[in-house]
Design a protein around this motif. Structure first.
Motif, PDB file in Angstrom:
ATOM      1  N   ARG A  49      43.988 -70.083  76.895  1.00 40.97           N
ATOM      2  CA  ARG A  49      43.131 -71.085  77.529  1.00 40.97           C
ATOM      3  C   ARG A  49      42.087 -70.397  78.406  1.00 40.97           C
ATOM      4  O   ARG A  49      42.406 -69.498  79.184  1.00 40.97           O
ATOM      5  CB  ARG A  49      43.999 -72.030  78.366  1.00 40.97           C
ATOM      6  N   ARG A  73      39.755 -69.819  81.438  1.00 41.22           N
ATOM      7  CA  ARG A  73      39.860 -70.126  82.871  1.00 41.22           C
ATOM      8  C   ARG A  73      38.465 -70.061  83.489  1.00 41.22           C
ATOM      9  O   ARG A  73      37.600 -69.326  83.003  1.00 41.22           O
ATOM     10  CB  ARG A  73      40.775 -69.120  83.581  1.00 41.22           C
ATOM     11  N   PHE A  76      36.266 -69.228  86.898  1.00 42.79           N
ATOM     12  CA  PHE A  76      36.253 -68.566  88.194  1.00 42.79           C
ATOM     13  C   PHE A  76      34.822 -68.566  88.705  1.00 42.79           C
ATOM     14  O   PHE A  76      33.936 -67.978  88.089  1.00 42.79           O
ATOM     15  CB  PHE A  76      36.764 -67.120  88.080  1.00 42.79           C
ATOM     16  N   ALA A  92      33.167 -69.071  82.844  1.00 40.08           N
ATOM     17  CA  ALA A  92      34.310 -69.177  81.928  1.00 40.08           C
ATOM     18  C   ALA A  92      34.780 -67.772  81.557  1.00 40.08           C
ATOM     19  O   ALA A  92      33.974 -66.919  81.190  1.00 40.08           O
ATOM     20  CB  ALA A  92      33.898 -69.942  80.677  1.00 40.08           C
ATOM     21  N   THR A 115      37.628 -65.749  79.170  1.00 39.34           N
ATOM     22  CA  THR A 115      38.669 -65.756  78.139  1.00 39.34           C
ATOM     23  C   THR A 115      39.696 -64.692  78.505  1.00 39.34           C
ATOM     24  O   THR A 115      39.322 -63.581  78.882  1.00 39.34           O
ATOM     25  CB  THR A 115      38.053 -65.446  76.756  1.00 39.34           C
ATOM     26  N   PRO A 116      40.990 -65.010  78.389  1.00 33.47           N
ATOM     27  CA  PRO A 116      42.024 -64.013  78.740  1.00 33.47           C
ATOM     28  C   PRO A 116      41.871 -62.721  77.949  1.00 33.47           C
ATOM     29  O   PRO A 116      41.467 -62.725  76.778  1.00 33.47           O
ATOM     30  CB  PRO A 116      43.328 -64.718  78.362  1.00 33.47           C
TER      31      PRO A 116
END
Length: 145
Positions: free
Chosen positions: A17, A19, A21, A25, A27-28
């Motif tokens: 998912r 996130r 910050f 946006a 991406t992990p």
């Protein structure tokens, strides 16, 4: 009908998912790394095709994800899997739809211009048999237009 087959070695990984910050946006890292591995394997497979397809043509994709049996599984569970082979459905995470998203996003711009071209999709989860290693097998077929 042109066909491309390739394998992504390692434990299948679902798309993480995104996130946010500070309005950005992110991406992990695990997702970015896995999609980079997919891009590498896909581009390598495309380079070795004898005939290049029309990458803007509609295509069908088949995804088979193979998972390692967890060490925590009881002897009884392991015997059930061994008895029925990899045909025993592998429940649990990651969700199959997230694995599909990772694979399709990783192939964008390499196997097809965009994943909107995928007109037929099938995906399955399996346990690895014996000494098989975890992986994802991908088959792409381009429709003749």
């Amino acid at each position: 009908m042109l066909e491309l087959n390739f394998t992504i070695k390692g434990e299948p990984t679902g798309k993480g998912r995104v996130r946010f910050f500070g309005g950005h946006a992110v991406t992990p890292k695990k997702t970015r790394t896995y999609e980079a591995q997919i891009r590498y394997e896909a581009s390598h497979a495309v380079e070795h095709m004898v005939e290049q397809p029309d990458f803007s043509a509609p295509c069908s994709v088949r995804i088979s994800a193979f998972y390692q049996i967890p060490a925590s599984y009881t002897k009884k569970k392991r015997m059930q899997i061994a008895e029925h082979g990899c045909s025993v459905v592998r429940p649990g995470k990651p969700d199959l739809d997230n694995v599909i998203k990772s694979v399709l996003d990783g192939m964008n711009g390499i196997v097809f211009s965009d994943d909107v071209q995928v007109v037929r999709l099938s995906a399955e989860k399996f346990w690895c048999e014996g000494d098989e290693t975890p992986r994802v097998d991908v088959r792409v077929k381009w429709e003749e237009v």
